[in-house]
Scaffold this motif. Structure first.
Motif, PDB file in Angstrom:
ATOM      1  N   GLU A  19      -9.878  30.644  76.646  1.00  0.00           N
ATOM      2  CA  GLU A  19      -8.839  29.880  77.946  1.00  0.00           C
ATOM      3  C   GLU A  19      -8.873  27.972  77.564  1.00  0.00           C
ATOM      4  O   GLU A  19     -10.362  28.288  78.010  1.00  0.00           O
ATOM      5  CB  GLU A  19      -8.422  30.016  79.439  1.00  0.00           C
ATOM      6  CG  GLU A  19      -7.917  31.862  79.407  1.00  0.00           C
ATOM      7  CD  GLU A  19      -7.617  31.809  80.669  1.00  0.00           C
ATOM      8  OE1 GLU A  19      -6.528  31.398  80.704  1.00  0.00           O
ATOM      9  OE2 GLU A  19      -8.433  32.383  81.509  1.00  0.00           O
ATOM     10  N   SER A  20      -8.056  27.484  77.287  1.00  0.00           N
ATOM     11  CA  SER A  20      -8.194  26.184  77.374  1.00  0.00           C
ATOM     12  C   SER A  20      -6.704  25.965  78.299  1.00  0.00           C
ATOM     13  O   SER A  20      -5.740  26.624  77.940  1.00  0.00           O
ATOM     14  CB  SER A  20      -8.354  25.339  75.854  1.00  0.00           C
ATOM     15  OG  SER A  20      -7.455  25.890  75.325  1.00  0.00           O
ATOM     16  N   PHE A  21      -6.589  25.085  78.661  1.00  0.00           N
ATOM     17  CA  PHE A  21      -5.844  23.906  79.465  1.00  0.00           C
ATOM     18  C   PHE A  21      -5.838  22.782  79.550  1.00  0.00           C
ATOM     19  O   PHE A  21      -7.173  21.833  79.067  1.00  0.00           O
ATOM     20  CB  PHE A  21      -6.102  24.172  80.906  1.00  0.00           C
ATOM     21  CG  PHE A  21      -6.524  25.926  81.506  1.00  0.00           C
ATOM     22  CD1 PHE A  21      -5.494  27.087  81.584  1.00  0.00           C
ATOM     23  CD2 PHE A  21      -7.586  26.047  81.728  1.00  0.00           C
ATOM     24  CE1 PHE A  21      -5.997  28.485  81.375  1.00  0.00           C
ATOM     25  CE2 PHE A  21      -8.345  27.407  81.857  1.00  0.00           C
ATOM     26  CZ  PHE A  21      -7.193  28.538  82.187  1.00  0.00           C
ATOM     27  N   THR A  22      -4.796  22.498  79.183  1.00  0.00           N
ATOM     28  CA  THR A  22      -4.557  20.599  79.006  1.00  0.00           C
ATOM     29  C   THR A  22      -4.030  19.907  80.730  1.00  0.00           C
ATOM     30  O   THR A  22      -2.649  20.786  81.000  1.00  0.00           O
ATOM     31  CB  THR A  22      -3.087  20.807  78.044  1.00  0.00           C
ATOM     32  OG1 THR A  22      -4.223  20.579  77.364  1.00  0.00           O
ATOM     33  CG2 THR A  22      -3.157  18.491  78.307  1.00  0.00           C
ATOM     34  N   LEU A  23      -4.255  19.473  80.984  1.00  0.00           N
ATOM     35  CA  LEU A  23      -4.408  19.424  82.457  1.00  0.00           C
ATOM     36  C   LEU A  23      -4.327  17.666  83.067  1.00  0.00           C
ATOM     37  O   LEU A  23      -4.751  17.033  84.083  1.00  0.00           O
ATOM     38  CB  LEU A  23      -5.990  19.949  83.694  1.00  0.00           C
ATOM     39  CG  LEU A  23      -5.644  21.412  83.328  1.00  0.00           C
ATOM     40  CD1 LEU A  23      -7.021  21.328  83.968  1.00  0.00           C
ATOM     41  CD2 LEU A  23      -4.622  22.165  83.850  1.00  0.00           C
ATOM     42  N   GLY A  24      -3.602  16.851  82.280  1.00  0.00           N
ATOM     43  CA  GLY A  24      -3.095  15.834  82.843  1.00  0.00           C
ATOM     44  C   GLY A  24      -3.280  14.612  81.519  1.00  0.00           C
ATOM     45  O   GLY A  24      -4.702  14.622  81.312  1.00  0.00           O
ATOM     46  N   ASN A  25      -2.608  13.340  82.478  1.00  0.00           N
ATOM     47  CA  ASN A  25      -3.429  12.640  81.188  1.00  0.00           C
ATOM     48  C   ASN A  25      -3.286  10.484  82.869  1.00  0.00           C
ATOM     49  O   ASN A  25      -3.012  11.367  83.355  1.00  0.00           O
ATOM     50  CB  ASN A  25      -2.554  11.983  80.080  1.00  0.00           C
ATOM     51  CG  ASN A  25      -1.699  11.597  80.390  1.00  0.00           C
ATOM     52  OD1 ASN A  25      -0.740  11.112  81.123  1.00  0.00           O
ATOM     53  ND2 ASN A  25      -0.197  12.905  79.721  1.00  0.00           N
ATOM     54  N   ILE A 101      -8.863  -0.835  77.012  1.00  0.00           N
ATOM     55  CA  ILE A 101      -7.440  -0.848  77.481  1.00  0.00           C
ATOM     56  C   ILE A 101      -5.935  -0.249  77.451  1.00  0.00           C
ATOM     57  O   ILE A 101      -5.980  -0.332  76.177  1.00  0.00           O
ATOM     58  CB  ILE A 101      -7.354  -2.436  77.807  1.00  0.00           C
ATOM     59  CG1 ILE A 101      -8.160  -3.092  78.491  1.00  0.00           C
ATOM     60  CG2 ILE A 101      -6.113  -2.958  79.108  1.00  0.00           C
ATOM     61  CD1 ILE A 101      -8.957  -4.383  78.689  1.00  0.00           C
ATOM     62  N   GLY A 102      -5.987   0.315  77.889  1.00  0.00           N
ATOM     63  CA  GLY A 102      -4.292   0.890  76.955  1.00  0.00           C
ATOM     64  C   GLY A 102      -4.329   2.119  76.682  1.00  0.00           C
ATOM     65  O   GLY A 102      -2.908   2.723  76.993  1.00  0.00           O
ATOM     66  N   ASP A 103      -5.279   2.689  76.599  1.00  0.00           N
ATOM     67  CA  ASP A 103      -5.267   4.327  75.851  1.00  0.00           C
ATOM     68  C   ASP A 103      -5.328   5.086  76.916  1.00  0.00           C
ATOM     69  O   ASP A 103      -4.959   5.161  78.365  1.00  0.00           O
ATOM     70  CB  ASP A 103      -7.049   4.112  75.891  1.00  0.00           C
ATOM     71  CG  ASP A 103      -7.821   4.389  74.555  1.00  0.00           C
ATOM     72  OD1 ASP A 103      -7.031   3.004  73.529  1.00  0.00           O
ATOM     73  OD2 ASP A 103      -8.681   4.008  74.165  1.00  0.00           O
ATOM     74  N   VAL A 104      -4.694   6.233  76.921  1.00  0.00           N
ATOM     75  CA  VAL A 104      -3.580   7.242  77.103  1.00  0.00           C
ATOM     76  C   VAL A 104      -5.144   8.213  77.191  1.00  0.00           C
ATOM     77  O   VAL A 104      -5.384   8.773  75.544  1.00  0.00           O
ATOM     78  CB  VAL A 104      -2.664   7.700  76.556  1.00  0.00           C
ATOM     79  CG1 VAL A 104      -1.977   8.748  77.600  1.00  0.00           C
ATOM     80  CG2 VAL A 104      -1.828   6.707  76.759  1.00  0.00           C
ATOM     81  N   GLN A 135      -5.584   8.870  72.604  1.00  0.00           N
ATOM     82  CA  GLN A 135      -3.974   8.929  71.876  1.00  0.00           C
ATOM     83  C   GLN A 135      -4.020   9.378  70.322  1.00  0.00           C
ATOM     84  O   GLN A 135      -2.999   9.677  69.768  1.00  0.00           O
ATOM     85  CB  GLN A 135      -3.361   8.192  71.827  1.00  0.00           C
ATOM     86  CG  GLN A 135      -3.644   6.584  71.815  1.00  0.00           C
ATOM     87  CD  GLN A 135      -5.003   5.660  72.016  1.00  0.00           C
ATOM     88  OE1 GLN A 135      -4.950   6.280  73.609  1.00  0.00           O
ATOM     89  NE2 GLN A 135      -5.110   4.949  71.315  1.00  0.00           N
ATOM     90  N   ASP A 136      -5.770   8.798  69.649  1.00  0.00           N
ATOM     91  CA  ASP A 136      -5.664   9.345  68.335  1.00  0.00           C
ATOM     92  C   ASP A 136      -6.668  11.021  68.406  1.00  0.00           C
ATOM     93  O   ASP A 136      -7.494  10.885  67.232  1.00  0.00           O
ATOM     94  CB  ASP A 136      -6.918   7.708  68.379  1.00  0.00           C
ATOM     95  CG  ASP A 136      -6.070   6.620  68.242  1.00  0.00           C
ATOM     96  OD1 ASP A 136      -4.443   6.561  67.806  1.00  0.00           O
ATOM     97  OD2 ASP A 136      -6.711   5.798  68.476  1.00  0.00           O
ATOM     98  N   ASP A 137      -6.543  11.117  69.013  1.00  0.00           N
ATOM     99  CA  ASP A 137      -7.279  12.751  69.355  1.00  0.00           C
ATOM    100  C   ASP A 137      -8.685  12.717  69.011  1.00  0.00           C
ATOM    101  O   ASP A 137     -10.199  13.260  68.655  1.00  0.00           O
ATOM    102  CB  ASP A 137      -6.736  13.738  68.015  1.00  0.00           C
ATOM    103  CG  ASP A 137      -7.074  15.037  68.799  1.00  0.00           C
ATOM    104  OD1 ASP A 137      -6.636  15.103  69.820  1.00  0.00           O
ATOM    105  OD2 ASP A 137      -6.661  15.388  67.693  1.00  0.00           O
ATOM    106  N   ASN A 138      -9.310  11.018  69.831  1.00  0.00           N
ATOM    107  CA  ASN A 138     -10.961  11.464  69.732  1.00  0.00           C
ATOM    108  C   ASN A 138     -11.238  11.585  71.049  1.00  0.00           C
ATOM    109  O   ASN A 138     -10.742  10.632  72.015  1.00  0.00           O
ATOM    110  CB  ASN A 138     -11.593  10.127  69.178  1.00  0.00           C
ATOM    111  CG  ASN A 138     -10.742   9.415  67.777  1.00  0.00           C
ATOM    112  OD1 ASN A 138     -11.164  10.123  66.868  1.00  0.00           O
ATOM    113  ND2 ASN A 138     -10.228   7.937  68.405  1.00  0.00           N
TER     114      ASN A 138
END
Length: 154
Positions: A19-25, A101-104, A135-138
């Motif tokens: 299982e995997s979960f995305t839990l906020g940013n 700076i500014g990365d999400v 945000q670039d999936d890194n």
């Protein structure tokens, strides 16, 4: 049935390997990055924009420990509920990509393995991977931790 139980309300038995979960940013804010680094990790590429511009990073980057602290907050808010009994430790900690700076950064948690405690029948161990992904999936931060989770009716 498990998928309908919110992550924070799950007992050991409610988790499944894979299982995997995305839990906020969280968005990386310069003032917060500087405040953390000045107090806890005052390396030039974390606290001095001019010096950081001359490094391989090309500018200020967040302390990895700051990124880890933000990850822990997201884990506490989205994953750790009343059934969490702490952690036994980390088997992996890595910072594959710098945080600017500014990365999400988005937290993704995956269940790698699970096993019941032999000495404490009221708990089980979950091995989880946690990744802060930009945000670039890194992947900017990856940990593998062993969590102690209460079993049902314990």
């Amino acid at each position: 049935m498990t998928a309908t139980i919110p992550v924070k309300d799950r007992c050991y038995e409610d988790f499944s390997v894979g299982e995997s979960f995305t839990l906020g940013n969280v968005e990386m804010v310069e003032e917060e990055m500087l405040a953390f680094a000045n107090q806890f990790d005052p390396q030039h590429f974390h606290i001095d924009a001019e010096a950081a511009a001359q490094t391989m990073y090309g500018g200020l980057i967040a302390s990895g420990w700051h990124t880890g602290s933000l990850m822990m907050r997201l884990i506490a808010e989205g994953f750790l509920g009343e059934h969490s009994l702490g952690a036994a430790g980390l088997s992996e900690l890595s910072w594959p990509a710098p945080v600017h700076i500014g990365d999400v950064l988005t937290l993704r948690v995956g269940i790698l393995s699970k096993r019941e405690s032999r000495s404490k029948p009221h708990l089980g161990f979950l091995e989880i991977s946690s990744e802060m992904i930009n945000q670039d999936d890194n992947v900017a931060l990856r940990t593998v931790a062993t969590m102690l989770i209460a079993k049902k009716n314990s």
